[in-house]
Design an enzyme around this catalytic site. Structure first.
Site, PDB file in Angstrom:
ATOM      1  N   ASP A 198       0.873  -1.164   0.000  1.00  0.00           N
ATOM      2  CA  ASP A 198       0.000   0.000   0.000  1.00  0.00           C
ATOM      3  C   ASP A 198       0.913   1.218   0.000  1.00  0.00           C
ATOM      4  O   ASP A 198       1.979   1.195   0.632  1.00  0.00           O
ATOM      5  CB  ASP A 198      -0.921   0.011   1.223  1.00  0.00           C
ATOM      6  CG  ASP A 198      -2.070   0.997   1.016  1.00  0.00           C
ATOM      7  OD1 ASP A 198      -2.609   1.060  -0.105  1.00  0.00           O
ATOM      8  OD2 ASP A 198      -2.430   1.713   1.968  1.00  0.00           O
ATOM      9  N   SER A 199       0.517   2.233  -0.741  1.00  0.00           N
ATOM     10  CA  SER A 199       1.396   3.388  -0.863  1.00  0.00           C
ATOM     11  C   SER A 199       0.584   4.654  -0.987  1.00  0.00           C
ATOM     12  O   SER A 199      -0.629   4.619  -1.195  1.00  0.00           O
ATOM     13  CB  SER A 199       2.304   3.230  -2.095  1.00  0.00           C
ATOM     14  OG  SER A 199       1.541   3.209  -3.272  1.00  0.00           O
ATOM     15  N   TYR A 227       0.774  11.977  -8.239  1.00  0.00           N
ATOM     16  CA  TYR A 227       1.194  13.293  -7.753  1.00  0.00           C
ATOM     17  C   TYR A 227       2.581  13.704  -8.266  1.00  0.00           C
ATOM     18  O   TYR A 227       3.107  14.750  -7.872  1.00  0.00           O
ATOM     19  CB  TYR A 227       1.192  13.290  -6.215  1.00  0.00           C
ATOM     20  CG  TYR A 227      -0.182  12.995  -5.626  1.00  0.00           C
ATOM     21  CD1 TYR A 227      -1.105  14.018  -5.418  1.00  0.00           C
ATOM     22  CD2 TYR A 227      -0.569  11.691  -5.300  1.00  0.00           C
ATOM     23  CE1 TYR A 227      -2.367  13.759  -4.901  1.00  0.00           C
ATOM     24  CE2 TYR A 227      -1.833  11.415  -4.781  1.00  0.00           C
ATOM     25  CZ  TYR A 227      -2.723  12.452  -4.579  1.00  0.00           C
ATOM     26  OH  TYR A 227      -3.970  12.196  -4.077  1.00  0.00           O
ATOM     27  N   PHE A 280       3.174   9.464 -12.831  1.00  0.00           N
ATOM     28  CA  PHE A 280       1.725   9.347 -12.667  1.00  0.00           C
ATOM     29  C   PHE A 280       1.377   9.987 -11.326  1.00  0.00           C
ATOM     30  O   PHE A 280       2.247  10.496 -10.615  1.00  0.00           O
ATOM     31  CB  PHE A 280       1.287   7.868 -12.714  1.00  0.00           C
ATOM     32  CG  PHE A 280       1.669   7.075 -11.490  1.00  0.00           C
ATOM     33  CD1 PHE A 280       2.966   6.651 -11.292  1.00  0.00           C
ATOM     34  CD2 PHE A 280       0.720   6.785 -10.510  1.00  0.00           C
ATOM     35  CE1 PHE A 280       3.322   5.938 -10.151  1.00  0.00           C
ATOM     36  CE2 PHE A 280       1.070   6.069  -9.374  1.00  0.00           C
ATOM     37  CZ  PHE A 280       2.377   5.649  -9.194  1.00  0.00           C
TER      38      PHE A 280
END
Ligand code: IMP
Length: 205
Positions: free
Chosen positions: A74-75, A163, A161
């Site tokens: 998760d990031s 931000y 991609f």
């Protein structure tokens, strides 16, 4: 000794590339995409930490590969001036904030962050990734990786991609959307999380 295979629960080629690049420094480790990941419904990522969501995903997808080590990540991007937001909600930020506007989800999320940062002096931000390795329901290891940056007040660069066009790497004076692929891979928060995880992973059954 045959290589230890880690099956990554993602269909995102960019994530796989980040992990495979980092694993190249570990000759005994092979990174493959987990086959058939669409066979089970995507689990709800409703934890309030990156670790919580990585564990939810790794436990769910490990059911597809009995006896195998399954990795899930998760990031997101965390901004101290916004008390850590968007954090685990990075992919859903504009919707969460009911931020209006046209464009793709990524474009709207970025516009929302620009809006919430307007007038802020503290521009610090960090990309974070947490990884979990699960085999047959057992958590074998976890790892974390970070990249520190500064948020610009407008887009700069066409690559990347999410931000990336406003995420400035201060030492390079370039945004994540402007750096070449080799630079990007060498500092990936996903790659760093994998190296961290491999430092404690004991694959012996
Ligand atoms: P997830 O890890 O697939 O849940 O994605 C989290 C969200 O964080 C993505 O949709 C992006 O908005 C953001 N994100 C995570 N890593 C990056 C990155 O390397 N560059 C730009 N945005 C990122």
């Amino acid at each position: 000794m045959p290589p230890v295979t880690l099956y990554v629960a993602t269909s995102n080629p960019g994530k796989l590339r980040d992990f495979a690049h980092a694993a190249a420094n570990f000759p005994g480790i092979e990174i493959l995409p987990l086959p058939n990941i669409a066979a089970i419904p995507a689990p709800a990522e409703d934890a309030d930490t990156f670790l919580g969501n990585a564990l939810i995903k790794a436990r769910a997808y490990a059911q597809l590969a009995s006896g195998e080590i399954v990795l899930a990540d998760d990031s997101g991007i965390s901004v101290p001036a916004l008390d850590g937001a968007p954090g685990v909600r990075s992919a859903r930020y504009a919707d969460d904030e009911a931020f209006p506007g046209p464009g793709t989800t990524d474009e709207r999320n970025l516009d929302c962050l620009l809006n919430r940062m307007a007038g802020q002096n503290d521009r610090r931000a960090a990309y974070e990734c947490v990884l979990a390795a699960v085999r047959d329901g057992e958590v074998l290891a976890t790892g974390t990786g970070r990249v520190e940056g500064q948020l610009l007040d407008q887009r700069q660069g066409e690559g990347g991609f999410g931000y990336d066009p406003i995420f400035l790497l201060p030492t390079l004076h370039l945004t994540m959307a402007e750096v070449d692929m080799q630079t990007r891979l060498s500092m990936s928060h996903r790659g760093r999380a994998l190296v961290d995880l491999l430092g404690t992973l004991n694959p012996t059954p």
